[in-house]
Motif scaffolding. Structure first.
Motif, PDB file in Angstrom:
ATOM      1  N   ARG A 164      39.123 -50.483  -1.884  1.00  0.00           N
ATOM      2  CA  ARG A 164      39.374 -51.410  -2.871  1.00  0.00           C
ATOM      3  C   ARG A 164      39.159 -52.881  -2.186  1.00  0.00           C
ATOM      4  N   LEU A 165      39.401 -52.927  -0.942  1.00  0.00           N
ATOM      5  CA  LEU A 165      39.420 -54.119  -0.224  1.00  0.00           C
ATOM      6  C   LEU A 165      38.043 -54.555   0.115  1.00  0.00           C
ATOM      7  N   HIS A 199      51.675 -51.436   1.024  1.00  0.00           N
ATOM      8  CA  HIS A 199      50.951 -52.130   0.030  1.00  0.00           C
ATOM      9  C   HIS A 199      50.469 -51.007  -1.049  1.00  0.00           C
ATOM     10  N   LEU A 203      52.579 -52.341  -4.590  1.00  0.00           N
ATOM     11  CA  LEU A 203      51.611 -53.099  -5.614  1.00  0.00           C
ATOM     12  C   LEU A 203      50.351 -52.490  -5.936  1.00  0.00           C
ATOM     13  N   CYS A 204      49.403 -51.904  -4.749  1.00  0.00           N
ATOM     14  CA  CYS A 204      48.317 -51.462  -4.878  1.00  0.00           C
ATOM     15  C   CYS A 204      48.109 -50.050  -5.288  1.00  0.00           C
ATOM     16  N   PRO A 209      47.263 -50.578 -10.620  1.00  0.00           N
ATOM     17  CA  PRO A 209      47.716 -51.571  -9.470  1.00  0.00           C
ATOM     18  C   PRO A 209      48.262 -52.975 -10.024  1.00  0.00           C
ATOM     19  N   ALA A 210      49.147 -53.521  -9.211  1.00  0.00           N
ATOM     20  CA  ALA A 210      49.744 -54.798  -9.899  1.00  0.00           C
ATOM     21  C   ALA A 210      49.028 -56.092  -9.363  1.00  0.00           C
ATOM     22  N   CYS A 211      47.736 -56.202  -9.529  1.00  0.00           N
ATOM     23  CA  CYS A 211      46.803 -57.237  -9.176  1.00  0.00           C
ATOM     24  C   CYS A 211      47.396 -58.732  -9.475  1.00  0.00           C
ATOM     25  N   CYS A 214      49.679 -59.622  -6.657  1.00  0.00           N
ATOM     26  CA  CYS A 214      49.432 -59.454  -5.378  1.00  0.00           C
ATOM     27  C   CYS A 214      48.542 -60.779  -4.994  1.00  0.00           C
ATOM     28  N   LEU A 216      46.380 -61.228  -2.794  1.00  0.00           N
ATOM     29  CA  LEU A 216      45.111 -60.874  -2.401  1.00  0.00           C
ATOM     30  C   LEU A 216      44.105 -61.051  -3.723  1.00  0.00           C
ATOM     31  N   SER A 217      44.785 -61.334  -4.911  1.00  0.00           N
ATOM     32  CA  SER A 217      43.866 -61.422  -6.110  1.00  0.00           C
ATOM     33  C   SER A 217      43.216 -62.988  -6.093  1.00  0.00           C
ATOM     34  N   CYS A 221      40.239 -60.178  -2.395  1.00  0.00           N
ATOM     35  CA  CYS A 221      39.961 -58.713  -2.784  1.00  0.00           C
ATOM     36  C   CYS A 221      39.095 -58.544  -3.767  1.00  0.00           C
ATOM     37  N   SER A 223      38.118 -55.922  -5.579  1.00  0.00           N
ATOM     38  CA  SER A 223      38.635 -55.403  -6.830  1.00  0.00           C
ATOM     39  C   SER A 223      39.644 -55.859  -7.718  1.00  0.00           C
ATOM     40  N   ALA A 224      40.139 -57.066  -7.310  1.00  0.00           N
ATOM     41  CA  ALA A 224      41.273 -57.529  -8.240  1.00  0.00           C
ATOM     42  C   ALA A 224      40.755 -57.505  -9.760  1.00  0.00           C
ATOM     43  N   ALA A 227      40.475 -52.743 -10.329  1.00  0.00           N
ATOM     44  CA  ALA A 227      40.604 -52.039  -9.399  1.00  0.00           C
ATOM     45  C   ALA A 227      40.897 -50.405  -9.573  1.00  0.00           C
TER      46      ALA A 227
HETATM   47  S1  SF4 Z   1      44.253 -57.625  -5.604  1.00  0.00           S
HETATM   48 FE1  SF4 Z   1      43.429 -56.092  -4.776  1.00  0.00          FE
HETATM   49  S2  SF4 Z   1      44.585 -55.373  -3.141  1.00  0.00           S
HETATM   50 FE2  SF4 Z   1      45.878 -56.591  -4.671  1.00  0.00          FE
HETATM   51  S3  SF4 Z   1      46.770 -54.879  -5.722  1.00  0.00           S
HETATM   52 FE3  SF4 Z   1      44.537 -55.652  -6.986  1.00  0.00          FE
HETATM   53  S4  SF4 Z   1      43.250 -54.149  -6.066  1.00  0.00           S
HETATM   54 FE4  SF4 Z   1      45.026 -54.118  -4.914  1.00  0.00          FE
END
Ligand code: SF4
Length: 240
Positions: A164-165, A199, A203-204, A209-211, A214, A216-217, A221, A223-224, A227
């Motif tokens: 995903r990352l 993680h 979250l992921c 997944p709790a984008c 998160c 990283l969204s 990331c 895949s935000a 994902a």
């Molecule tokens: S933003 Fe990326 S790392 Fe974060 S929960 Fe979504 S898919 Fe996972």
């Protein structure tokens, strides 16, 4: 959140590929999960090795529920090596595949006694020669008990997160491990797996997944918000 990390470590680095940004992305995840650690309860390398073998197809919570009684009865390799397998089965009865796991841990204890004087060896090569011990288990023990991992532990969470990352397109655990070892500094190999597992559990998650929650969204990331189908096993085709 950890207060000691720099703002630069928390900000996404534009212009580089997700794989090239892996060390910075890991720093951000470490700031988010500063308490990431191995969740298998253990007092020494022997208990960690046995608990890790028992964790195949079982949650850490379930393993932690059975190991106190197991280790009270069999506190070291010598006593577990002499155990009646049927008794060990009864101690593990709440775990999936408990019969196979009972045979595995007794065989493992015998291997420790016969080849290593009852001690847990400190190299990957020696650990994976023991019955029921693969690279993943060996690297958990080397990283957590001895602070000397020879690779990155790749479980289902690490496998999913690495894809995903955008850190790798590899789909098998050994390919993902090789990719992560190339991308991440060696001194972070142990903490990287615990952080990715935290993680992935919090979250992921594999499903939904709790984008939105998160950090990283924000662009880090790739895949935000799309994902759910990345890094998961494909659904089985229905038999016709
Ligand atoms: S933003 Fe990326 S790392 Fe974060 S929960 Fe979504 S898919 Fe996972």
């Amino acid at each position: 959140m950890a207060g000691g990390r720099s703002a630069a470590a928390r900000a996404p680095t534009r212009g580089a590929t997700p794989a090239a940004r892996a060390p910075q992305t890991l720093e951000r995840l470490r700031a988010l999960h500063p308490d990431a650690h191995c969740e298998l309860v253990h007092r020494d390398a022997f208990e960690l090795l046995v608990a890790t073998v028992l964790s195949a197809q079982s949650t850490d919570t379930m393993v932690n529920a059975v190991t106190p009684a197991l280790f009270a009865r069999y506190p070291d390799a010598a006593t577990l090596a002499r155990a009646d397998v049927a008794e060990v089965e009864r101690a593990l009865a709440r775990l999936g595949m408990f019969r196979q796991k009972a045979r595995n841990v007794v065989g493992l204890a015998r291997g420790l006694v016969e080849r290593h004087g009852g001690e847990v060896p400190r190299t990957l090569a020696a650990l994976i020669e023991l019955p029921g011990v693969g690279r993943k288990t060996a690297n958990v023990v080397l990283g957590v008990a001895f602070a000397a991992p020879e690779g990155v532990v790749v479980d289902t969470h690490v496998l999913r997160l690495a894809q995903r990352l955008g850190w790798t397109r590899q789909r098998d655990p050994e390919g993902v491990e090789r990719a992560l070892c190339r991308l991440l500094p060696r001194e972070t190999w142990d903490v990287a797996s615990h952080t990715l597992i935290f993680h992935g559990r919090r979250l992921c998650t594999a499903v939904k997944p709790a984008c939105a929650a998160c950090p990283l969204s924000d662009g880090a990331c790739p895949s935000a918000f799309r994902a759910e189908l990345v890094g998961r096993k494909p659904p089985r085709a229905r038999a016709r």
